[in-house]
Design a protein around this motif. Sequence first.
Motif, mmCIF file in Angstrom:
data_model
loop_
_atom_site.group_PDB
_atom_site.id
_atom_site.type_symbol
_atom_site.label_atom_id
_atom_site.label_comp_id
_atom_site.label_asym_id
_atom_site.label_seq_id
_atom_site.Cartn_x
_atom_site.Cartn_y
_atom_site.Cartn_z
ATOM 1 N N PRO A 16 -8.477 -5.616 9.050
ATOM 2 C CA PRO A 16 -8.138 -7.023 8.785
ATOM 3 C C PRO A 16 -8.292 -7.321 7.302
ATOM 4 O O PRO A 16 -9.055 -6.643 6.596
ATOM 5 C CB PRO A 16 -9.155 -7.802 9.616
ATOM 6 C CG PRO A 16 -10.309 -6.859 9.801
ATOM 7 C CD PRO A 16 -9.719 -5.482 9.838
ATOM 8 N N GLN A 17 -7.558 -8.300 6.811
ATOM 9 C CA GLN A 17 -7.679 -8.660 5.398
ATOM 10 C C GLN A 17 -9.091 -9.166 5.105
ATOM 11 O O GLN A 17 -9.724 -9.819 5.925
ATOM 12 C CB GLN A 17 -6.649 -9.720 5.024
ATOM 13 C CG GLN A 17 -5.220 -9.204 5.036
ATOM 14 C CD GLN A 17 -4.269 -10.101 4.275
ATOM 15 O OE1 GLN A 17 -4.539 -10.482 3.136
ATOM 16 N NE2 GLN A 17 -3.148 -10.437 4.885
ATOM 17 N N GLN A 280 -14.753 -4.829 4.964
ATOM 18 C CA GLN A 280 -13.759 -3.791 5.252
ATOM 19 C C GLN A 280 -14.353 -2.384 5.228
ATOM 20 O O GLN A 280 -13.637 -1.405 5.436
ATOM 21 C CB GLN A 280 -12.597 -3.876 4.251
ATOM 22 C CG GLN A 280 -11.733 -5.115 4.410
ATOM 23 C CD GLN A 280 -10.546 -5.110 3.476
ATOM 24 O OE1 GLN A 280 -10.632 -4.649 2.330
ATOM 25 N NE2 GLN A 280 -9.419 -5.632 3.938
#
Length: 343
Positions: A16-17, A280
């Motif tokens: 995901p961003q 991330q």
Amino acid sequence: MPATVLPPVPHYVPAPQTKEPLEYADLTIIDLSKADTYEGRTKLAVQLRDAMVTQGFFYVINHGLTQAQNERIFDVADIPFSAVSDEEKRTYVANIKATGSYQGYKPRQYWHIDAGVHDQIEHYNINRDVTKKLHPQALRPLIPEIEAFAKFNHFHVLHPLLRLFALGLELPEDTFVNIHEYDAAGESYVRFMKYYPRTQDEETKTKNVWLKGHTDFGSVSILWSQPVASLQILSPDGKWKNIKHIDNALVVNAGDAMDFLSGGFYKGTVHRVIQPPPDQQGYTRLGVFYFCMPNDDTKLSPSPRARSCRGSRTSAYGQTELKAKEKGVEEEIINGVVVKHWN
């Protein structure tokens, strides 16, 4: 891209961003759909020229592939890593040092990064002439699709951009197109590249740097934007700034070959890859690239021809002893050209 029924492949789900408040570079966005007319190209050429003399990187949008086609190529890109055994991979490892070519696999831990730590980057490289090498079994049904992707990048992205590079120098539009022929001998290639998470000890020893600051050695590098926020450029103010992900956009920069071809006007921008932000970490970073080099017989004055320059850089990268020349910068000399690495 082919209009036929495509072979089924597992869907690759990217990270995901990030929601971390990162400092991003303010990059120009080139709308390639406006390049269909001469008037549109002249306006885009000014945008591109300004982008190159300020940040050195820019985005490309409206290139012609849909978001669904974009996602499909990332699904394909994961196959050489997730669907090929380690044993079979060894059969297709590139003999990089001897041949000066990346065709095939670049295995993990081939490059030395710093403090005895080697990379955790694996990539598979396919020359635009996809028949030059045999490919792993899982990739073979996908080779026509990859060849179509290479042609798309070359004719629908690279050549239009090369016309803008030429117009920005007030040169005939096809000046650079004529030395980037698809069927000529050359090493332009599609690269599928996967970064794997590292141990905390590796992060500490390398100060979280996954790939040192460098300039590319080709003429134009085309990166298909992906969400893991690891790519940074060295901005004119001396700060490292992140490249923000834009869905279905391309991130483009010039390399050292374009620096030579443009007489030093379009310089390669220093960029690096670092550990992703906390939200991330733990994800792999899958990249899709089209790296472009001029025809092998192109003279890159005052350096050797493109083939010799490219081969020497490829053979030496990550394998030679670097010498510190100034704070944070190491150097090596290849074919009489000083090559710098920013650490």
